[in-house]
Design a protein around this motif. Sequence first.
Motif, PDB file in Angstrom:
ATOM      1  N   LYS A 130      25.259  62.638  22.559  1.00 39.01           N
ATOM      2  CA  LYS A 130      25.226  63.792  23.445  1.00 39.01           C
ATOM      3  C   LYS A 130      26.554  64.546  23.390  1.00 39.01           C
ATOM      4  CE  LYS A 130      21.139  62.599  24.901  1.00 39.01           C
ATOM      5  NZ  LYS A 130      19.933  63.362  24.475  1.00 39.01           N
TER       6      LYS A 130
ATOM      7  N   GLU B  56      16.033  66.224  20.893  1.00 41.62           N
ATOM      8  CA  GLU B  56      15.422  67.027  21.955  1.00 41.62           C
ATOM      9  C   GLU B  56      14.640  66.154  22.929  1.00 41.62           C
ATOM     10  OE1 GLU B  56      13.071  69.905  19.944  1.00 41.62           O
ATOM     11  OE2 GLU B  56      14.785  70.960  19.072  1.00 41.62           O
ATOM     12  N   GLY B  57      15.002  64.891  23.034  1.00 41.79           N
ATOM     13  CA  GLY B  57      14.276  63.970  23.903  1.00 41.79           C
ATOM     14  C   GLY B  57      13.208  63.211  23.137  1.00 41.79           C
ATOM     15  N   ILE B  58      12.566  62.266  23.822  1.00 39.12           N
ATOM     16  CA  ILE B  58      11.568  61.431  23.159  1.00 39.12           C
ATOM     17  C   ILE B  58      10.163  61.777  23.635  1.00 39.12           C
ATOM     18  CG2 ILE B  58      13.180  59.536  22.785  1.00 39.12           C
ATOM     19  CD1 ILE B  58      11.873  58.118  25.196  1.00 39.12           C
TER      20      ILE B  58
ATOM     21  N   ASP C  77      13.846  59.965  18.644  1.00 34.45           N
ATOM     22  CA  ASP C  77      14.579  61.073  19.268  1.00 34.45           C
ATOM     23  C   ASP C  77      15.199  61.934  18.168  1.00 34.45           C
ATOM     24  OD1 ASP C  77      16.181  62.796  20.687  1.00 34.45           O
ATOM     25  OD2 ASP C  77      17.104  61.271  21.944  1.00 34.45           O
ATOM     26  N   ARG C  78      14.738  63.167  18.070  1.00 37.42           N
ATOM     27  CA  ARG C  78      15.293  64.105  17.083  1.00 37.42           C
ATOM     28  C   ARG C  78      16.364  64.997  17.711  1.00 37.42           C
ATOM     29  NH1 ARG C  78      13.917  61.512  12.604  1.00 37.42           N
ATOM     30  NH2 ARG C  78      11.667  61.297  12.306  1.00 37.42           N
TER      31      ARG C  78
ATOM     32  N   ILE D 268      19.649  56.838  18.638  1.00 34.52           N
ATOM     33  CA  ILE D 268      19.795  57.864  19.664  1.00 34.52           C
ATOM     34  C   ILE D 268      20.874  58.860  19.253  1.00 34.52           C
ATOM     35  CG2 ILE D 268      20.338  58.317  22.084  1.00 34.52           C
ATOM     36  CD1 ILE D 268      19.541  55.430  22.689  1.00 34.52           C
TER      37      ILE D 268
ATOM     38  N   TYR E  72       7.709  60.167  24.893  1.00 36.30           N
ATOM     39  CA  TYR E  72       7.112  59.059  25.649  1.00 36.30           C
ATOM     40  C   TYR E  72       6.137  59.624  26.669  1.00 36.30           C
ATOM     41  CZ  TYR E  72       6.913  54.699  28.382  1.00 36.30           C
ATOM     42  OH  TYR E  72       6.512  53.557  29.032  1.00 36.30           O
TER      43      TYR E  72
ATOM     44  N   ILE F  95      15.917  58.520  26.997  1.00 34.31           N
ATOM     45  CA  ILE F  95      16.318  58.796  25.622  1.00 34.31           C
ATOM     46  C   ILE F  95      15.867  57.694  24.669  1.00 34.31           C
ATOM     47  CG2 ILE F  95      18.295  60.240  26.206  1.00 34.31           C
ATOM     48  CD1 ILE F  95      20.076  57.764  25.746  1.00 34.31           C
ATOM     49  N   MET F  96      15.363  56.573  25.201  1.00 35.30           N
ATOM     50  CA  MET F  96      14.815  55.527  24.349  1.00 35.30           C
ATOM     51  C   MET F  96      13.795  54.699  25.127  1.00 35.30           C
ATOM     52  SD  MET F  96      16.587  52.232  22.400  1.00 35.30           S
ATOM     53  CE  MET F  96      16.858  53.031  20.819  1.00 35.30           C
TER      54      MET F  96
ATOM     55  N   CYS G 158      10.013  55.244  20.288  1.00 36.62           N
ATOM     56  CA  CYS G 158       9.901  56.696  20.188  1.00 36.62           C
ATOM     57  C   CYS G 158      11.094  57.231  19.401  1.00 36.62           C
ATOM     58  CB  CYS G 158       9.900  57.331  21.575  1.00 36.62           C
ATOM     59  SG  CYS G 158       8.602  56.741  22.671  1.00 36.62           S
TER      60      CYS G 158
ATOM     61  N   SER H 175       6.867  61.141  15.299  1.00 39.86           N
ATOM     62  CA  SER H 175       7.324  61.003  16.686  1.00 39.86           C
ATOM     63  C   SER H 175       7.481  59.551  17.112  1.00 39.86           C
ATOM     64  CB  SER H 175       6.358  61.714  17.630  1.00 39.86           C
ATOM     65  OG  SER H 175       5.090  61.084  17.623  1.00 39.86           O
TER      66      SER H 175
END
Length: 266
Positions: free
Chosen positions: A212, A95-97, A92-93, A209, A99, A8-9, A90, A76
């Motif tokens: 969740k 939906e994941g990053i 994170d919007r 981040i 990378y 996530i990061m 990266c 991105s």
Amino acid sequence: MLARSPLIMVLAQIRFPMEVVKLKPNNGAAVDAAMGSAGFPLLQRDTSVSVDTGAGGMLQFPGHPESRMYYTADTSMAVTINPVFVSLYCVDRGEGIPYRGHEEFIEMLDGVARSLEEVVGEVLVERMGYRYVDAMKIPDAQDVLMDSFKGPAPLNADSSLGLAVTSTMVDAFFANVAEGAELGAEPPVEGARVVCGTVVPESIIDPAIPPKQDARWIVDIDAYSRKQFMFSATAVRKKASALASFGRNIFYNHVVNSCFPTRFDD
């Protein structure tokens, strides 16, 4: 890369021991031009971050008053620049990053350092870090983590009570030595800090981040060096490559077991 990677990061940071005058806003035109040439043409002067926590409403995190944020055209990837540090990460919007591996990430970091080198000249770097953060669902974490990084078995949220119980955090340091990684209790000059533990739903791990909706087990690996060096693209690239490699070594050889790759691949 794993098809369903829990990353996530990913963040690389270059920190200076004192303020770099040429990275202050009054030299913004030169910094803007450098970042544009590095592939980050979009500028945001307000570096405060708003995070939607759902039922908790919006939280506002203030940024450094002299920071400027730069984005790639597709937003991105981002770089934060202020007089005391430069960070590439990266975005994170939710939906994941995006990378795509350490080689491509370090290539972008090299471009940023090469462009800024022309602006700041020779300045001292006090610390450099390469940070990986994974967020795993609790059942996944229990299956793929080595015992020493599971902590006491975390409890899932009880749907009838609406409660979740957080576990004790695991906090460890690994020194980067000739023989590999050496576990210790004190922060080494060069090594990695590994922090693991559960976070309840909607918890803020980092302003960058999105929170969740369910409880997660966090594995936060900050590979770093406090061995000072003169800022240059060549030195930054060499150090970043070593730190990325060390962080991956810690993750795959000390934190997760052989089930990890198959659990998160299709």
